[in-house]
Write a protein that holds these residues in place. Structure first.
Motif, short mmCIF file in Angstrom:
data_model
loop_
_atom_site.label_atom_id
_atom_site.label_comp_id
_atom_site.label_asym_id
_atom_site.label_seq_id
_atom_site.Cartn_x
_atom_site.Cartn_y
_atom_site.Cartn_z
N PHE A 166 16.52 -31.02 -27.77
CA PHE A 166 16.63 -29.47 -28.18
C PHE A 166 17.29 -29.41 -29.98
O PHE A 166 16.47 -28.46 -29.92
CB PHE A 166 18.10 -30.02 -26.68
CG PHE A 166 18.92 -28.15 -28.11
CD1 PHE A 166 18.42 -26.72 -26.89
CD2 PHE A 166 19.94 -27.93 -28.40
CE1 PHE A 166 19.11 -26.01 -27.23
CE2 PHE A 166 20.98 -27.21 -28.92
CZ PHE A 166 19.77 -26.04 -27.90
N ARG A 167 17.57 -30.76 -30.08
CA ARG A 167 17.92 -30.92 -31.63
C ARG A 167 16.85 -29.94 -32.16
O ARG A 167 16.49 -29.45 -32.99
CB ARG A 167 18.82 -31.36 -32.15
CG ARG A 167 20.06 -31.64 -31.28
CD ARG A 167 20.82 -32.60 -31.81
NE ARG A 167 22.33 -32.73 -31.23
CZ ARG A 167 22.97 -33.97 -31.70
NH1 ARG A 167 22.49 -34.75 -31.95
NH2 ARG A 167 24.22 -33.64 -31.54
N ARG A 168 15.27 -31.26 -32.08
CA ARG A 168 14.51 -31.24 -32.63
C ARG A 168 13.10 -29.54 -32.78
O ARG A 168 13.09 -29.14 -33.34
CB ARG A 168 13.48 -32.51 -31.77
CG ARG A 168 12.42 -32.58 -32.81
CD ARG A 168 11.69 -33.51 -32.18
NE ARG A 168 11.57 -34.09 -31.18
CZ ARG A 168 11.77 -34.82 -29.95
NH1 ARG A 168 12.79 -35.97 -31.03
NH2 ARG A 168 10.83 -34.92 -28.90
N THR A 169 13.75 -29.73 -30.83
CA THR A 169 12.51 -28.27 -30.60
C THR A 169 13.83 -26.91 -31.51
O THR A 169 12.93 -25.54 -32.47
CB THR A 169 12.62 -27.81 -29.31
OG1 THR A 169 12.31 -29.27 -28.64
CG2 THR A 169 12.40 -26.73 -29.14
N ARG A 170 14.66 -27.11 -31.23
CA ARG A 170 15.19 -26.09 -31.91
C ARG A 170 15.47 -26.25 -33.90
O ARG A 170 15.28 -24.62 -34.27
CB ARG A 170 16.76 -25.87 -31.82
CG ARG A 170 17.67 -25.56 -30.70
CD ARG A 170 17.03 -23.88 -29.73
NE ARG A 170 18.02 -22.91 -30.24
CZ ARG A 170 18.20 -21.41 -29.76
NH1 ARG A 170 16.75 -21.87 -28.93
NH2 ARG A 170 18.54 -21.18 -30.29
N GLY B 134 14.47 -25.34 -20.93
CA GLY B 134 14.18 -24.97 -21.60
C GLY B 134 13.48 -25.16 -23.10
O GLY B 134 12.98 -23.92 -23.78
N CYS B 135 13.46 -26.36 -23.54
CA CYS B 135 12.72 -26.67 -24.54
C CYS B 135 10.68 -26.64 -25.10
O CYS B 135 10.78 -25.75 -25.89
CB CYS B 135 12.82 -28.06 -24.70
SG CYS B 135 14.97 -27.96 -25.75
N HIS B 136 10.23 -26.98 -23.78
CA HIS B 136 9.41 -26.54 -23.35
C HIS B 136 8.91 -25.39 -23.57
O HIS B 136 7.83 -24.84 -24.05
CB HIS B 136 8.88 -27.04 -22.41
CG HIS B 136 8.44 -28.55 -22.68
ND1 HIS B 136 6.97 -28.95 -22.97
CD2 HIS B 136 9.06 -29.82 -22.27
CE1 HIS B 136 7.62 -30.65 -22.93
NE2 HIS B 136 8.36 -31.12 -22.77
N HIS B 137 10.32 -24.19 -22.85
CA HIS B 137 9.98 -22.75 -22.69
C HIS B 137 9.84 -22.40 -24.49
O HIS B 137 9.52 -20.98 -24.30
CB HIS B 137 10.93 -22.05 -21.84
CG HIS B 137 10.96 -20.58 -21.71
ND1 HIS B 137 12.19 -20.16 -23.00
CD2 HIS B 137 10.66 -19.58 -21.50
CE1 HIS B 137 12.22 -19.08 -23.32
NE2 HIS B 137 11.12 -18.54 -22.33
N GLU B 138 11.24 -22.59 -25.47
CA GLU B 138 10.97 -22.62 -26.85
C GLU B 138 9.46 -22.56 -27.23
O GLU B 138 9.12 -22.14 -28.92
CB GLU B 138 12.40 -23.37 -27.01
CG GLU B 138 12.48 -22.54 -29.01
CD GLU B 138 13.75 -22.47 -29.67
OE1 GLU B 138 14.08 -22.63 -30.20
OE2 GLU B 138 15.11 -22.31 -27.96
N MET B 139 9.13 -23.80 -26.90
CA MET B 139 8.23 -24.33 -27.80
C MET B 139 6.89 -23.78 -27.75
O MET B 139 5.63 -23.58 -28.37
CB MET B 139 7.08 -25.64 -27.35
CG MET B 139 7.96 -27.56 -27.76
SD MET B 139 7.89 -28.79 -26.98
CE MET B 139 8.94 -29.51 -26.61
N GLN B 140 6.36 -22.69 -26.37
CA GLN B 140 5.34 -21.75 -26.23
C GLN B 140 5.72 -20.85 -26.82
O GLN B 140 4.84 -20.23 -27.58
CB GLN B 140 5.66 -21.53 -24.59
CG GLN B 140 5.19 -22.54 -23.65
CD GLN B 140 5.06 -21.84 -22.25
OE1 GLN B 140 6.21 -21.59 -21.90
NE2 GLN B 140 4.14 -22.18 -21.59
N HIS B 141 7.17 -20.08 -27.29
CA HIS B 141 7.25 -19.03 -27.83
C HIS B 141 6.98 -20.00 -29.31
O HIS B 141 6.82 -18.52 -30.11
CB HIS B 141 8.22 -18.44 -28.13
CG HIS B 141 8.62 -18.00 -26.42
ND1 HIS B 141 8.93 -16.18 -26.65
CD2 HIS B 141 8.77 -18.04 -24.82
CE1 HIS B 141 8.50 -15.58 -24.92
NE2 HIS B 141 9.17 -17.08 -24.34
#
Length: 416
Positions: free
Chosen positions: A14-18, A136-143
């Motif tokens: 989560f931290r890495r993705t954000r 949620g993190c993989h969703h954010e990676m798509q975005h």
């Protein structure tokens, strides 16, 4: 999603993705982050808020009894297509959301991040929570990928042609003739299996029957594409599917998106600004219709997604992904490399349909993939704008066949 990650590993992801999302918008102006160039694309600010809403809606509101959003109206502004989650602002008007401003959206992100970190470190943390955070993190990676390509599309209309990243020369390597990798026919299993994250549409794992086939040992390059253009590829209806020919005529296609001629040389607009087309780099920003027409011109075809996955099975996942910082396709440096992963998403001839036995999850999250399984085509392999953490052999992405603004290219296939 298979596997149950632990809360600690989910927190690290989560931290890495954000942090990566924040890095992507560093240096952008508020105007850069608010503009919307077409209905398919969204403003960078909206991506920042929507990915935050996803964690808020599907985790915090469900798991934290006393959770309070900074503004309950954000649920209306930043829901995308989750009908069961409530009403939504019109997609085509996201660029008109001038308020909340960028600073308020960033404050919203920090608010949700703090609440989620508290939840992951608290007594309620369990493997099911961790699995939802990973989704949620993989969703954010798509975005993250969409944020870059949407912004590129918007900036392409600016006569100044501003670069998203500092301009730098592209490495150049001599073009190498396309070779072929041979694959035997037989019955093969495809689809995700085992531990680790995967989207619901990547399963269930199932058997497919394949005839012997071959795949090009590299993607089609810009130099290859120019040969197609010079041979009248965009003016020969016999090469095109009927709908593809109609789309090409309607939109006046005569080259990949972002290309133009200047003093007899082809140029293109990229994340590094305007540059001459590099002949040995993989061609990008072509639609399925164009890819299919090129394959017919070459006397070949596009691979099926099953062929692509069988060829990729067991291959190391390495290539030019978002983490490289290039954010554009580059030539292969080693003729022994196939560029099977990274650089450009590769169109397949397979429609995005459910695998045998597929059932979407119940509730709003079941809308993530299942309701899009019609009139779209599958692409494989990831691109220079895809985080490598997203990638696995079974990963399927999908777009309508006329779309060009993503980093979409192609690899040829042939029957044996």
């Amino acid at each position: 999603m298979d596997g149950r990650p632990e809360p600690a590993s989910a927190l690290e992801l989560f931290r890495r993705t954000r942090a990566r999302t924040t890095d992507l918008v560093a240096g952008l102006s508020p105007e850069d982050m608010t503009v919307q160039s077409m209905e398919d694309a969204s403003p960078a600010k909206w991506h920042l808020a929507h990915t935050t809403w996803f964690f808020e809606q599907f985790i915090l509101r469900e798991r934290v009894a006393d959770y309070r959003s900074p503004d309950d109206r954000f649920a209306y502004l930043f829901n995308s297509y989750y009908v069961q989650a409530g009403p939504r602002h019109a997609r085509s008007r996201r660029g008109l959301i001038t308020r909340p401003g960028v600073e308020e959206v960033m404050s919203y992100r920090r608010h949700v991040e703090a609440a989620l970190e508290d939840l992951l470190r608290g007594e309620q943390a369990d493997d099911d929570l961790a699995a939802r955070v990973v989704l949620g993190c993989h969703h954010e990676m798509q975005h993250q990928e969409l944020l870059v390509t949407d912004l590129l599309h918007a900036l392409s209309f600016n006569p100044l042609m501003p670069a998203i990243r500092k301009p730098e020369p592209m490495p150049s390597h001599g073009e190498t003739p396309m070779g072929w990798t041979e694959h035997e026919g037989g019955i093969f299993a495809i689809g995700h299996e085992g531990p680790g994250f995967a989207y619901d549409c990547e399963g269930p794992r199932h058997d497919v029957l394949l005839r012997p086939f071959a795949l090009g040992d590299r993607p089609v390059t810009n130099g290859d594409w120019i040969a197609f253009m010079e041979d009248g590829g965009y003016d020969r209806p016999e090469l095109w599917l009927m709908e593809g020919w109609a789309a090409a005529e309607r939109n006046s296609w005569d080259a990949p998106l972002y290309w133009w001629q200047q003093d007899g040389e082809w140029w293109c607009f990229q994340t590094r600004g305007a540059q001459p087309v590099n002949l040995s780099a993989p061609v990008a920003h072509v639609s399925y219709y164009e890819a299919d027409a090129y394959a017919r011109w070459a006397g070949k075809r596009l691979p099926t997604e099953a062929e692509w996955e069988v060829a990729a099975a067991g291959q190391p996942i390495r290539g030019n992904f978002m983490e490289s910082g290039r954010l554009r396709p580059v030539p292969r440096a080693d003729a022994r490399e196939s560029q099977l992963y990274g650089d450009v998403w590769e169109w397949t001839q397979s429609p995005f349909t459910p695998y045998p036995g597929f059932r979407p999850p119940e509730g709003a999250l079941g809308e993530y993939n299942g309701k899009f399984m019609v009139n779209q085509m599958v692409l494989r392999g990831g691109a220079c704008t895809t985080p490598i953490e997203q990638m696995r052999a079974s990963y399927r992405t999908f777009f309508h066949p006329d779309k060009r603004w993503q980093m979409t290219g192609l690899r040829l296939a042939d029957d044996r």
